[in-house]
Design an enzyme around this catalytic site. Sequence first.
Site, PDB file in Angstrom:
ATOM      1  N   MET A  17      37.703   2.347  -1.561  1.00  0.00           N
ATOM      2  CA  MET A  17      38.616   3.494  -1.574  1.00  0.00           C
ATOM      3  C   MET A  17      38.982   3.837  -3.027  1.00  0.00           C
ATOM      4  O   MET A  17      39.072   2.932  -3.868  1.00  0.00           O
ATOM      5  CB  MET A  17      39.907   3.162  -0.815  1.00  0.00           C
ATOM      6  CG  MET A  17      39.724   3.077   0.684  1.00  0.00           C
ATOM      7  SD  MET A  17      41.102   2.232   1.441  1.00  0.00           S
ATOM      8  CE  MET A  17      42.189   3.590   1.747  1.00  0.00           C
ATOM      9  N   SER A  19      37.172   5.248  -5.184  1.00  0.00           N
ATOM     10  CA  SER A  19      36.052   5.158  -6.133  1.00  0.00           C
ATOM     11  C   SER A  19      35.439   6.526  -6.425  1.00  0.00           C
ATOM     12  O   SER A  19      34.532   6.627  -7.255  1.00  0.00           O
ATOM     13  CB  SER A  19      34.987   4.191  -5.603  1.00  0.00           C
ATOM     14  OG  SER A  19      34.474   4.643  -4.368  1.00  0.00           O
ATOM     15  N   GLY A  20      35.899   7.567  -5.736  1.00  0.00           N
ATOM     16  CA  GLY A  20      35.396   8.906  -6.027  1.00  0.00           C
ATOM     17  C   GLY A  20      34.261   9.346  -5.117  1.00  0.00           C
ATOM     18  O   GLY A  20      33.495  10.244  -5.462  1.00  0.00           O
ATOM     19  N   LYS A  21      34.170   8.748  -3.922  1.00  0.00           N
ATOM     20  CA  LYS A  21      33.097   9.124  -2.986  1.00  0.00           C
ATOM     21  C   LYS A  21      33.249  10.573  -2.537  1.00  0.00           C
ATOM     22  O   LYS A  21      32.272  11.315  -2.499  1.00  0.00           O
ATOM     23  CB  LYS A  21      33.090   8.208  -1.755  1.00  0.00           C
ATOM     24  CG  LYS A  21      32.863   6.756  -2.077  1.00  0.00           C
ATOM     25  CD  LYS A  21      32.892   5.903  -0.832  1.00  0.00           C
ATOM     26  CE  LYS A  21      34.212   5.939  -0.099  1.00  0.00           C
ATOM     27  NZ  LYS A  21      35.332   5.358  -0.868  1.00  0.00           N
ATOM     28  N   GLU A  90      33.653   9.929   5.239  1.00  0.00           N
ATOM     29  CA  GLU A  90      34.353   8.864   5.978  1.00  0.00           C
ATOM     30  C   GLU A  90      33.497   8.335   7.134  1.00  0.00           C
ATOM     31  O   GLU A  90      33.984   8.122   8.245  1.00  0.00           O
ATOM     32  CB  GLU A  90      35.709   9.377   6.504  1.00  0.00           C
ATOM     33  CG  GLU A  90      36.629   9.931   5.439  1.00  0.00           C
ATOM     34  CD  GLU A  90      37.174   8.881   4.461  1.00  0.00           C
ATOM     35  OE1 GLU A  90      37.040   7.677   4.754  1.00  0.00           O
ATOM     36  OE2 GLU A  90      37.692   9.285   3.411  1.00  0.00           O
ATOM     37  N   CYS A 184      39.163  -5.904  -7.624  1.00  0.00           N
ATOM     38  CA  CYS A 184      37.872  -6.555  -7.884  1.00  0.00           C
ATOM     39  C   CYS A 184      37.760  -7.795  -6.989  1.00  0.00           C
ATOM     40  O   CYS A 184      38.717  -8.184  -6.324  1.00  0.00           O
ATOM     41  CB  CYS A 184      37.748  -6.930  -9.356  1.00  0.00           C
ATOM     42  SG  CYS A 184      38.825  -8.289  -9.827  1.00  0.00           S
TER      43      CYS A 184
HETATM   44  P1  ADP Z   1      37.262   8.029  -2.292  1.00  0.00           P
HETATM   45  O1  ADP Z   1      36.675   9.156  -1.486  1.00  0.00           O
HETATM   46  O2  ADP Z   1      36.213   7.054  -2.794  1.00  0.00           O
HETATM   47  O3  ADP Z   1      38.411   7.331  -1.609  1.00  0.00           O
HETATM   48  P2  ADP Z   1      38.380  10.110  -3.913  1.00  0.00           P
HETATM   49  O4  ADP Z   1      37.242  10.972  -4.374  1.00  0.00           O
HETATM   50  O5  ADP Z   1      39.194  10.607  -2.759  1.00  0.00           O
HETATM   51  O6  ADP Z   1      37.851   8.634  -3.637  1.00  0.00           O
HETATM   52  O7  ADP Z   1      39.409   9.842  -5.097  1.00  0.00           O
HETATM   53  C1  ADP Z   1      39.019   9.367  -6.355  1.00  0.00           C
HETATM   54  C2  ADP Z   1      40.186   9.576  -7.315  1.00  0.00           C
HETATM   55  O8  ADP Z   1      41.228   8.673  -7.013  1.00  0.00           O
HETATM   56  C3  ADP Z   1      39.871   9.292  -8.765  1.00  0.00           C
HETATM   57  O9  ADP Z   1      39.293  10.393  -9.403  1.00  0.00           O
HETATM   58  C4  ADP Z   1      41.257   8.978  -9.340  1.00  0.00           C
HETATM   59  O10 ADP Z   1      41.884  10.153  -9.797  1.00  0.00           O
HETATM   60  C5  ADP Z   1      42.052   8.485  -8.159  1.00  0.00           C
HETATM   61  N1  ADP Z   1      42.431   7.062  -8.212  1.00  0.00           N
HETATM   62  C6  ADP Z   1      43.562   6.551  -7.684  1.00  0.00           C
HETATM   63  N2  ADP Z   1      43.590   5.197  -7.822  1.00  0.00           N
HETATM   64  C7  ADP Z   1      42.445   4.823  -8.417  1.00  0.00           C
HETATM   65  C8  ADP Z   1      41.878   3.546  -8.818  1.00  0.00           C
HETATM   66  N3  ADP Z   1      42.509   2.388  -8.615  1.00  0.00           N
HETATM   67  N4  ADP Z   1      40.657   3.553  -9.400  1.00  0.00           N
HETATM   68  C9  ADP Z   1      40.017   4.727  -9.622  1.00  0.00           C
HETATM   69  N5  ADP Z   1      40.492   5.944  -9.275  1.00  0.00           N
HETATM   70  C10 ADP Z   1      41.696   6.011  -8.673  1.00  0.00           C
HETATM   71 ZN    ZN Z   2      40.838  -7.516 -10.717  1.00  0.00          ZN
END
Ligand code: ADP
Ligand code: ZN
Length: 211
Positions: A17, A19-21, A90, A184
């Site tokens: 979660m 990670s920017g998916k 998702e 991590c």
């Molecule tokens: P996913 O779909 O993988 O859950 P999103 O695309 O919705 O991810 O969101 C990614 C965004 O979340 C990043 O660009 C950043 O702004 C934000 N973010 C919040 N917490 C973190 C974190 N611990 N590590 C990286 N990004 C984070």
């Molecule tokens: Zn760590």
Amino acid sequence: MLHRAGHGSVEVVAGVMFSGKSEELIRRVRRALIAGRRVQLFKSHLDDRYGGQFRISSHDGRQIDAEPVSNSVQVAEKVRPDTQVVAIDEAQFLDDGICEVVDALADAGMRVIVAGTDMDFRGEPFGPMGLLLARAERIDKLHAICVVCGDPATRNQRLIDGKPAPAEGPTIQVGGAETYEARCRRCHEVPTRDRAQRELLLRRGRGWEGV
Ligand code: ADP
Ligand code: ZN
């Protein structure tokens, strides 16, 4: 489903979660719209981060709305024969049948892009994601940032009242009071699992002594 000659393929965007998916899925869909492709976007109805609506617009004014789905059969039913790109967000919340569906769509010549969290809060494969990763032509595994130490994060930390949640809880908590953090491997904590693993290691250790 119409069978067309073409280069169908399956792409998986996996990761923890945050990670920017979704950002990456949106980027790919926006580029497909710019290319003039006919795109359909689906997301699990279990994800309500977008307040029930998830719309992707390209700068040239084209836009599509995500269609909510609860299972793989609904994806198969909703895909139109002339669609060229199918994007699913998702996907970890869908059933294993999604593997056959995305394979069939790719065989029919469609580009299928699937995004999902690959591990549950215990660090185990989440729903159909492991199977999807095995079938994909292209895999991108994205990392977030560990909120504890700042290293690249691969694990979803479930917290209940701010404390690491034990392994026994349900994989999907609907409307629960829990929160999640990206962590991590080293900082990821699953209390009961950790204890069980330690006990197993100790038992093995005793076994060695007895040889
Ligand atoms: P996913 O779909 O993988 O859950 P999103 O695309 O919705 O991810 O969101 C990614 C965004 O979340 C990043 O660009 C950043 O702004 C934000 N973010 C919040 N917490 C973190 C974190 N611990 N590590 C990286 N990004 C984070
Ligand atoms: Zn760590």
